[in-house]
Motif scaffolding. Structure first.
Motif, PDB file in Angstrom:
ATOM      1  N   MET A   1       0.973  -1.015   0.106  1.00  0.00           N
ATOM      2  CA  MET A   1       0.043  -0.015  -0.030  1.00  0.00           C
ATOM      3  C   MET A   1       0.785   1.196  -0.182  1.00  0.00           C
ATOM      4  O   MET A   1       0.591   2.345  -0.640  1.00  0.00           O
ATOM      5  N   LEU A   2       2.128   1.230   0.690  1.00  0.00           N
ATOM      6  CA  LEU A   2       2.883   2.386   0.845  1.00  0.00           C
ATOM      7  C   LEU A   2       3.484   2.556  -0.632  1.00  0.00           C
ATOM      8  O   LEU A   2       3.598   3.585  -1.281  1.00  0.00           O
ATOM      9  N   ALA A   3       3.940   1.645  -1.169  1.00  0.00           N
ATOM     10  CA  ALA A   3       4.532   1.517  -2.448  1.00  0.00           C
ATOM     11  C   ALA A   3       3.460   1.982  -3.593  1.00  0.00           C
ATOM     12  O   ALA A   3       3.713   3.207  -4.409  1.00  0.00           O
TER      13      ALA A   3
ATOM     14  N   ARG B   1      11.985   3.388  -0.407  1.00  0.00           N
ATOM     15  CA  ARG B   1      12.655   2.874   0.491  1.00  0.00           C
ATOM     16  C   ARG B   1      11.958   2.592   1.628  1.00  0.00           C
ATOM     17  O   ARG B   1      12.059   3.096   2.741  1.00  0.00           O
ATOM     18  N   ILE B   2      11.150   1.710   1.675  1.00  0.00           N
ATOM     19  CA  ILE B   2       9.959   1.461   2.695  1.00  0.00           C
ATOM     20  C   ILE B   2      10.771   0.406   3.637  1.00  0.00           C
ATOM     21  O   ILE B   2      11.194  -0.714   3.252  1.00  0.00           O
TER      22      ILE B   2
ATOM     23  N   ALA C   1       9.303   5.438   5.434  1.00  0.00           N
ATOM     24  CA  ALA C   1       9.416   5.419   4.052  1.00  0.00           C
ATOM     25  C   ALA C   1       9.590   6.789   3.437  1.00  0.00           C
ATOM     26  O   ALA C   1       9.247   7.862   4.493  1.00  0.00           O
ATOM     27  N   TRP C   2      10.149   6.888   2.447  1.00  0.00           N
ATOM     28  CA  TRP C   2      10.418   8.308   1.989  1.00  0.00           C
ATOM     29  C   TRP C   2       9.300   8.597   0.583  1.00  0.00           C
ATOM     30  O   TRP C   2       9.375   7.620  -0.315  1.00  0.00           O
TER      31      TRP C   2
END
Length: 44
Positions: free
Chosen positions: A1-3, A9-10, A40-41
């Motif tokens: 989900m973050l990606a 860079r999770i 994450a960034w």
């Protein structure tokens, strides 16, 4: 989900016992419920 949200860079931290000493601790143990920190960034 973050990606999928564009983060890169999770990193996922170790599991943390977030229910220790709480009223629902026994249920959390039964279902192996833990908390995790995420880092994450997001590109500029």
């Amino acid at each position: 989900m973050l990606a999928d949200s564009g983060f890169e860079r999770i990193e996922i931290g170790p599991r943390v016992d977030t229910f220790g000493g709480a009223n629902g601790e026994s249920k959390a143990r039964k279902f192996e419920v833990y908390g995790y920190a995420f880092l994450a960034w997001k590109p500029a």
